[in-house]
Enzyme design. Structure first.
Site, PDB file in Angstrom:
ATOM      1  CB  THR A  40      -0.982   0.049   1.205  1.00 14.11           C
ATOM      2  OG1 THR A  40      -0.227  -0.039   2.416  1.00 14.11           O
ATOM      3  CG2 THR A  40      -1.991  -1.089   1.137  1.00 14.11           C
ATOM      4  CE1 TYR A 150      -4.530  -0.848  10.825  1.00 20.95           C
ATOM      5  CE2 TYR A 150      -6.354   0.296  11.891  1.00 20.95           C
ATOM      6  CZ  TYR A 150      -5.048   0.290  11.423  1.00 20.95           C
ATOM      7  OH  TYR A 150      -4.273   1.417  11.561  1.00 20.95           O
ATOM      8  CE  LYS A 154      -1.801  -0.941  13.277  1.00 13.70           C
ATOM      9  NZ  LYS A 154      -0.357  -0.667  13.114  1.00 13.70           N
TER      10      LYS A 154
END
Ligand code: UDP
Length: 319
Positions: A40, A150, A154
């Site tokens: 990305t 995600y 995290k």
């Protein structure tokens, strides 16, 4: 040791935040080694550093073994897909970089006796039931939803970071980053700032998800990296929120962008994505007290270089 001798590794250096952080650390006299697998990230974000002898770049996936020659003083672990569309398209990579990539970065920190700062996120608070969100809030996350890849990666990364701190004595820092905007955001990453600005500049419909009553709080990238740098220099081991507490609805944001781009776009309402947080605003008391930091750039001000950046991409035919 003078700061001119510091060597800093930044994972995700070719990304939006990683590249701004690279610039800041170079300006502070650090030698910077950037790592990115470019899934990305974009090398255009680092193009201006081609002749910078204090910067070097390694194209590598940080979930594989990291070996860096010589000393390393700081590691900033910023590699990760970071927009909701990215997590949908790259769910396994998102989980792997947050979990395995963080493990590798911590291993490098331990081996080099370096201080490591983890880029965590307001997504650890999920769809929050406490507002604004202080660091003491444990969050309301759906582990099996599309954003779970995600959020949970995290959360795992934070747990792993604290374990390396407690068990191995590694010097760790954790920043929880709230919505941030500025030049070098990926035009097609689906996030609200690039989406609305490019739509407005092209006079296309501005796609507001849901009824637009959900809120976000937008921090200009220069403020954000200044806060992250301050945290890296502090002694604070607990997570610190960095973001701008000025909160607005997505609909209000769409109208602001339309006006600022002198656009004739209409607003088109689209379905709200699954698990889209209804409200988000950082409580930045800890950053204010411990880092003596707070954002300085008002949205009106930060939008000027941001819109100029996307306008330039449009002129060059990139978008
Ligand atoms: N959003 C929107 N239209 C878009 C893109 C995003 O209305 O084209 C909304 C999205 O539903 C969310 C907010 O804008 O409520 C911020 O979305 P973004 O993807 O930037 O990041 P998030 O804060 O959700 O992680």
């Amino acid at each position: 040791m003078s700061t001119t001798e510091f060597t800093t590794v930044i994972t995700g250096a070719a990304g939006f935040l990683g590249s701004h952080l690279t610039d800041l650390l170079l300006s502070k006299g650090h030698r910077v080694i950037g790592i990115d697998n470019l899934i990305t990230g974009n090398l255009d974000n680092l193009k201006h550093l081609e002749k910078e002898t204090r910067f070097s770049f390694i194209e590598q996936d940080v979930t594989t073994d990291l070996s860096i020659e010589g000393k390393v003083d700081f590691i900033f672990h910023f590699a990760s897909p970071a927009s909701p569309i990215d997590y949908l398209e790259l769910p396994i990579q998102t989980l792997k970089v947050g979990a395995l990539g963080t493990h590798k970065a911590l291993g490098l920190a331990r081996a080099k006796n370096a201080r490591i700062l983890l880029a965590s996120t307001s997504e650890v608070y999920g769809d929050p039931l406490v507002h604004p969100q202080p660091e003491s809030y444990w969050g309301n996350v759906n582990p099996i939803g599309p954003r779970g890849v995600y959020d949970e990666a995290k959360r795992f990364a934070e747990a792993m970071t604290m374990a390396y701190h407690r068990y191995h004595g590694v010097e760790t820092r954790i920043v929880r980053i709230f919505n941030t905007y500025g030049p070098r955001m990926r035009p097609h990453d689906g996030r609200v700032v690039p989406a609305f600005v490019t739509q407005a500049l092209k006079n296309e419909s501005i796609t507001v998800f849901g009824d637009g009553s959900q809120t976000r709080s937008f921090c200009y990238v220069a403020d954000l990296v200044a806060g992250i740098y301050a945290l890296s220099q502090s002694q604070e081991v607990n997570p610190v929120n960095i973001g701008n507490p000025r909160e607005m609805s997505v609909l209000e944001f769409a109208e602001t962008i339309r006006t600022r781009c002198d656009s004739s776009s209409i607003i088109e309402f689209k379905p709200l994505p699954v698990d889209d947080p209804k409200i988000r605003q950082p409580n930045i008391t800890r950053a204010r007290e411990i880092l003596n930091w707070e954002p300085k750039v008002a949205l009106e001000e930060g939008l000027t270089p941001t819109i100029a950046y996307f306008r330039e991409l449009m002129t060059r035919g990139v978008i």
